[in-house]
Design an enzyme around this catalytic site. Structure first.
Site, PDB file in Angstrom:
ATOM      1  N   HIS A  13      -2.388  -4.009 -11.196  1.00  0.00           N
ATOM      2  CA  HIS A  13      -3.050  -2.780 -11.662  1.00  0.00           C
ATOM      3  C   HIS A  13      -3.377  -2.883 -13.139  1.00  0.00           C
ATOM      4  O   HIS A  13      -2.578  -3.405 -13.924  1.00  0.00           O
ATOM      5  CB  HIS A  13      -2.151  -1.565 -11.410  1.00  0.00           C
ATOM      6  CG  HIS A  13      -1.950  -1.270  -9.959  1.00  0.00           C
ATOM      7  ND1 HIS A  13      -2.813  -0.484  -9.227  1.00  0.00           N
ATOM      8  CD2 HIS A  13      -1.016  -1.723  -9.086  1.00  0.00           C
ATOM      9  CE1 HIS A  13      -2.400  -0.448  -7.967  1.00  0.00           C
ATOM     10  NE2 HIS A  13      -1.321  -1.193  -7.852  1.00  0.00           N
ATOM     11  N   GLY A  65      -1.204   2.538  -7.264  1.00  0.00           N
ATOM     12  CA  GLY A  65      -1.930   2.822  -8.512  1.00  0.00           C
ATOM     13  C   GLY A  65      -1.378   4.038  -9.232  1.00  0.00           C
ATOM     14  O   GLY A  65      -1.311   4.077 -10.466  1.00  0.00           O
ATOM     15  N   CYS A  89       0.862  -1.193   0.000  1.00  0.00           N
ATOM     16  CA  CYS A  89       0.000   0.000   0.000  1.00  0.00           C
ATOM     17  C   CYS A  89       0.893   1.235   0.000  1.00  0.00           C
ATOM     18  O   CYS A  89       1.607   1.479   0.983  1.00  0.00           O
ATOM     19  CB  CYS A  89      -0.904  -0.011   1.237  1.00  0.00           C
ATOM     20  SG  CYS A  89      -2.030   1.414   1.290  1.00  0.00           S
ATOM     21  N   CYS A 113      -4.579   6.152  -4.544  1.00  0.00           N
ATOM     22  CA  CYS A 113      -3.926   4.842  -4.461  1.00  0.00           C
ATOM     23  C   CYS A 113      -2.463   5.054  -4.845  1.00  0.00           C
ATOM     24  O   CYS A 113      -2.188   5.458  -5.992  1.00  0.00           O
ATOM     25  CB  CYS A 113      -4.605   3.862  -5.415  1.00  0.00           C
ATOM     26  SG  CYS A 113      -3.859   2.214  -5.460  1.00  0.00           S
ATOM     27  N   GLU A 160     -10.335   0.637  -6.402  1.00  0.00           N
ATOM     28  CA  GLU A 160      -9.376  -0.271  -5.766  1.00  0.00           C
ATOM     29  C   GLU A 160      -9.972  -1.670  -5.563  1.00  0.00           C
ATOM     30  O   GLU A 160     -11.133  -1.810  -5.181  1.00  0.00           O
ATOM     31  CB  GLU A 160      -8.947   0.265  -4.394  1.00  0.00           C
ATOM     32  CG  GLU A 160      -7.869   1.313  -4.476  1.00  0.00           C
ATOM     33  CD  GLU A 160      -7.116   1.462  -3.161  1.00  0.00           C
ATOM     34  OE1 GLU A 160      -6.872   0.444  -2.488  1.00  0.00           O
ATOM     35  OE2 GLU A 160      -6.788   2.609  -2.809  1.00  0.00           O
TER      36      GLU A 160
HETATM   37  N1  API Z   1      -6.515  -2.238  -2.780  1.00  0.00           N
HETATM   38  C1  API Z   1      -5.089  -2.597  -2.935  1.00  0.00           C
HETATM   39  C2  API Z   1      -4.335  -2.364  -1.607  1.00  0.00           C
HETATM   40  C3  API Z   1      -4.261  -0.881  -1.201  1.00  0.00           C
HETATM   41  C4  API Z   1      -3.360  -0.095  -2.114  1.00  0.00           C
HETATM   42  C5  API Z   1      -3.535   1.414  -2.115  1.00  0.00           C
HETATM   43  N2  API Z   1      -4.402   2.008  -1.149  1.00  0.00           N
HETATM   44  C6  API Z   1      -2.196   2.154  -2.206  1.00  0.00           C
HETATM   45  O1  API Z   1      -2.087   3.269  -1.673  1.00  0.00           O
HETATM   46  O2  API Z   1      -1.284   1.590  -2.874  1.00  0.00           O
HETATM   47  C7  API Z   1      -4.985  -4.072  -3.357  1.00  0.00           C
HETATM   48  O3  API Z   1      -5.817  -4.877  -2.939  1.00  0.00           O
HETATM   49  O4  API Z   1      -4.021  -4.368  -4.087  1.00  0.00           O
END
Ligand code: API
Length: 276
Positions: A162, A223, A71, A220, A211
């Site tokens: 992604h 992301g 994250c 994100c 997400e």
């Molecule tokens: N939903 C993402 C995890 C959180 C990533 C995001 N909040 C960031 O800041 O990179 C997943 O399941 O891969």
């Protein structure tokens, strides 16, 4: 249980100091506490745990209870938490994650961490390692059909999967419809985070994100890295991109010598709380 609510450009999580607390069932806890009506309200929870080969270990659970590998917004907040709550007294930290140990560079002034730069590692384009089911060696500007709709996608992993789509106007994207359709598309065996990117110029882009495991969030970090890399490999920008997200901006740089991606941005405390 004590927690700290923190946010990285609007991507908010509840942080638990597992040097002091033991969290029994983090997946269930994430679902319960993330609820914005019956819980505290967050995009998920993040456990800050001891590590024998880094300053700490970060474990993240999305608001649907699923565990993620990494994250970007969360790890900047972990760096701030470690420094300002006195767990470390240095400005270069190592945080272990399910996608490896990341190095953080804290921008500290008068004891306050104003921003954090993270070495996010190298992007992964091989479909089997993202993972995405695709017959070619990479998925860059490739056509796919999902639920009868045609899209052109670019896929990359930043420790988590992604899928990036380029659009003319991110604000016009029906994200509540397209987001889950693509998140759950059969080509993504582990689901995927979906980013919609509107290129503004050779150094800037605007993005929205659906997400995996959390729905649309205000930002994100992984992301933003994946989106900046996709802009570069599709020759829409250079390798330094300012990403404008709903909750704020992130500066991304993809080093052409080391292939390493750096992300820089803020991290903030919101409040501390306790749960009976
Ligand atoms: N939903 C993402 C995890 C959180 C990533 C995001 N909040 C960031 O800041 O990179 C997943 O399941 O891969």
């Amino acid at each position: 249980m004590k927690f700290s609510k923190m946010q990285g450009i609007g991507n908010d999580y509840l942080y638990f100091n597992c040097f002091e607390e033991k969290i029994e069932n983090p997946s269930e806890l994430a679902i319960k506490l993330s609820d914005r009506h019956f819980g505290v309200g967050s995009d998920g929870i993040i456990l800050i745990e001891p590590s024998d080969h880094a300053d700490c270990r970060m474990d993240i659970y999305n608001s649907d209870g699923s565990r993620a590998m990494m994250c970007g917004n969360g790890i900047r907040c972990v760096g701030k938490y470690l420094y300002e709550r006195g767990l470390v007294r240095k400005d270069v930290l190592k945080v272990d994650t399910l996608s490896g140990v990341k190095t953080l560079f804290l921008d500290v002034k008068n004891g306050i961490v104003h921003s954090v730069k993270v070495d996010m590692g190298k992007p992964v384009f091989r479909p089997a390692e993202i993972p995405v089911i695709f017959s070619k060696e990479t998925v860059i500007d490739e056509p796919i059909t999902v639920d009868g709709n045609e899209y052109r996608i670019t896929c990359v992993s930043m420790g988590n999967p992604h899928c990036i789509l380029f659009v003319d106007d991110v604000d016009a994207v029906p994200i509540e419809k397209i987001g889950p359709e693509l998140e759950h598309a059969s080509i993504f065996p582990d689901r995927a985070n979906i980013e919609f990117v509107q290129v503004l110029n050779s150094g800037e882009a605007k993005m929205r994100v659906w997400e995996r495991g959390a729905g649309e969030t205000w930002a994100c970090g992984t992301g933003a890295c994946a989106s900046a890399i996709s802009c570069a490999v599709n020759h829409k920008t250079g390798r330094k991109v300012k990403m404008h997200l709903k909750g704020g901006d992130l500066s991304i740089e993809w080093d052409d010598r080391t292939d390493t991606v750096f992300m820089q941005g803020p991290a903030e405390f919101v409040f501390d709380g306790t749960i009976d």
